[in-house]
Design a protein around this motif. Structure first.
Motif, PDB file in Angstrom:
ATOM      1  N   ARG A 183      61.425  31.512  45.486  1.00 26.29           N
ATOM      2  CA  ARG A 183      60.858  31.648  44.138  1.00 26.29           C
ATOM      3  C   ARG A 183      59.907  30.507  43.792  1.00 26.29           C
ATOM      4  O   ARG A 183      59.094  30.625  42.891  1.00 26.29           O
ATOM      5  CB  ARG A 183      61.976  31.675  43.092  1.00 26.29           C
ATOM      6  N   GLY A 184      60.072  29.389  44.468  1.00 27.31           N
ATOM      7  CA  GLY A 184      59.340  28.174  44.133  1.00 27.31           C
ATOM      8  C   GLY A 184      60.328  27.069  43.840  1.00 27.31           C
ATOM      9  O   GLY A 184      61.397  26.974  44.457  1.00 27.31           O
ATOM     10  N   LEU A 185      60.002  26.211  42.882  1.00 31.53           N
ATOM     11  CA  LEU A 185      60.896  25.132  42.483  1.00 31.53           C
ATOM     12  C   LEU A 185      61.948  25.697  41.535  1.00 31.53           C
ATOM     13  O   LEU A 185      61.616  26.376  40.564  1.00 31.53           O
ATOM     14  CB  LEU A 185      60.088  24.016  41.818  1.00 31.53           C
ATOM     15  N   GLY A 186      63.224  25.456  41.837  1.00 32.88           N
ATOM     16  CA  GLY A 186      64.317  26.084  41.106  1.00 32.88           C
ATOM     17  C   GLY A 186      64.201  25.964  39.600  1.00 32.88           C
ATOM     18  O   GLY A 186      64.057  24.875  39.062  1.00 32.88           O
ATOM     19  N   GLY A 187      64.241  27.102  38.904  1.00 38.20           N
ATOM     20  CA  GLY A 187      64.183  27.135  37.455  1.00 38.20           C
ATOM     21  C   GLY A 187      62.799  27.102  36.865  1.00 38.20           C
ATOM     22  O   GLY A 187      62.634  27.200  35.646  1.00 38.20           O
ATOM     23  N   ASP A 188      61.771  26.965  37.724  1.00 39.57           N
ATOM     24  CA  ASP A 188      60.406  26.849  37.219  1.00 39.57           C
ATOM     25  C   ASP A 188      59.934  28.194  36.659  1.00 39.57           C
ATOM     26  O   ASP A 188      59.897  29.191  37.385  1.00 39.57           O
ATOM     27  CB  ASP A 188      59.479  26.399  38.349  1.00 39.57           C
ATOM     28  N   ARG A 189      59.617  28.219  35.370  1.00 42.93           N
ATOM     29  CA  ARG A 189      59.112  29.405  34.683  1.00 42.93           C
ATOM     30  C   ARG A 189      60.023  30.622  34.867  1.00 42.93           C
ATOM     31  O   ARG A 189      59.564  31.758  34.964  1.00 42.93           O
ATOM     32  CB  ARG A 189      57.687  29.721  35.141  1.00 42.93           C
ATOM     33  N   ALA A 190      61.319  30.348  34.906  1.00 49.00           N
ATOM     34  CA  ALA A 190      62.280  31.454  34.929  1.00 49.00           C
ATOM     35  C   ALA A 190      62.359  32.143  33.573  1.00 49.00           C
ATOM     36  O   ALA A 190      62.882  33.253  33.457  1.00 49.00           O
ATOM     37  CB  ALA A 190      63.662  30.948  35.340  1.00 49.00           C
ATOM     38  N   TYR A 191      61.823  31.483  32.558  1.00 50.13           N
ATOM     39  CA  TYR A 191      61.842  32.020  31.195  1.00 50.13           C
ATOM     40  C   TYR A 191      60.410  32.035  30.655  1.00 50.13           C
ATOM     41  O   TYR A 191      59.548  31.257  31.079  1.00 50.13           O
ATOM     42  CB  TYR A 191      62.744  31.172  30.296  1.00 50.13           C
ATOM     43  N   ALA A 192      60.164  32.950  29.721  1.00 46.55           N
ATOM     44  CA  ALA A 192      58.835  33.058  29.113  1.00 46.55           C
ATOM     45  C   ALA A 192      58.977  33.645  27.720  1.00 46.55           C
ATOM     46  O   ALA A 192      60.011  34.235  27.370  1.00 46.55           O
ATOM     47  CB  ALA A 192      57.919  33.931  29.963  1.00 46.55           C
ATOM     48  N   LEU A 193      57.932  33.480  26.932  1.00 47.68           N
ATOM     49  CA  LEU A 193      57.826  34.150  25.643  1.00 47.68           C
ATOM     50  C   LEU A 193      56.827  35.291  25.782  1.00 47.68           C
ATOM     51  O   LEU A 193      55.757  35.112  26.373  1.00 47.68           O
ATOM     52  CB  LEU A 193      57.354  33.169  24.566  1.00 47.68           C
ATOM     53  N   LEU A 194      57.184  36.435  25.243  1.00 51.43           N
ATOM     54  CA  LEU A 194      56.310  37.601  25.297  1.00 51.43           C
ATOM     55  C   LEU A 194      55.700  37.855  23.929  1.00 51.43           C
ATOM     56  O   LEU A 194      56.342  37.677  22.890  1.00 51.43           O
ATOM     57  CB  LEU A 194      57.075  38.840  25.756  1.00 51.43           C
TER      58      LEU A 194
END
Length: 238
Positions: free
Chosen positions: A30-41
């Motif tokens: 996924r990349g670096l753990g937790g990086d951009r695992a969340y977002a605002l829509l």
């Protein structure tokens, strides 16, 4: 590729919000753990369900996010916990707090909803951004003022025995840092977001103009994880 050390490490739990500096981290596909695992829509008509970024809401830069319950490499990339957000007034919110969306809407001036995607929500999916100190210093020296890496949302920042912008010639190569091997993809073309100061939101258009004049608008290189593992600040990069 010149040798050096990992001199900076950061992740950005919520896309387009401020992030956290790290001493160590785990990386996987996924990349670096937790990086951009969340977002605002965005919830506005015609944009409903699209990622909300600093382009639409510059005030997002005044918010930050972190994983206080899973610091550094204690975070499992397969199951990052809900982040904690800090607003511009200093108030702290849990991701699942029922009042968070209203607080964000009131501050940003538009309705949002929260979104979680464990696959990562980088602009280039499942990627890592690598930058070098020589390039950062070259930009700062040319423009005569400090250039903070937070503008560029770097994940891995390397101090190398190499000239500025050498990383633009790494495409197609591989990079070893700590236990992790990265496939080096393409130089990262920068948009207007780095021209916003991450502290006071003021604009610095000359930064992007200089990058276009001197460097084709590029800063850093995108990469993907080939071999998962841990990295730590100070790790050597052969």
């Amino acid at each position: 590729m010149a040798g050096g050390r990992l001199v900076g490490l950061a992740r950005w739990p919520v896309k387009s919000l401020g992030g956290e500096a790290l001493a160590a981290a785990r990386l996987d596909w996924r990349g670096l753990g937790g990086d951009r695992a969340y977002a605002l829509l965005d919830r506005r008509e015609g944009r409903d369900g699209r990622w909300l970024t600093v382009r639409q809401a510059p005030g997002m830069l005044a918010w930050s996010a972190a994983y206080p319950d899973a610091p550094d490499d204690r975070l499992d990339p397969a199951d990052p916990p809900p982040p904690t957000l800090r607003g511009p007034d200093g108030r702290v919110w849990g991701w699942d707090d029922p009042g968070l969306e209203r607080a964000l809407a009131d501050d940003l001036g538009l309705a949002v909803r929260r979104h979680r995607d464990l696959g990562g929500q980088q602009d280039l999916r499942a990627s890592v951004l690598v930058t070098t100190e020589a390039s950062r210093r070259a930009v700062a020296d040319a423009l005569g003022r400090p250039v903070e890496l937070r503008r560029f949302r770097t994940n891995l920042h390397l101090g190398l025995d190499a000239p500025p912008f050498a990383e633009q010639r790494w495409e197609g190569g591989r990079l070893q840092v700590g236990e992790v091997t990265l496939d080096l993809l393409n130089p990262c073309a920068r948009c207007v977001i780095p021209t916003r100061d991450p502290d006071d939101l003021s604009r610095w258009p000359e930064l992007l103009r200089w990058l276009h004049r001197r460097n084709g608008g590029l800063f850093g290189v995108n990469a993907r994880v080939v071999t998962a593992g841990r990295v730590r600040a100070g790790d050597r990069s052969p």
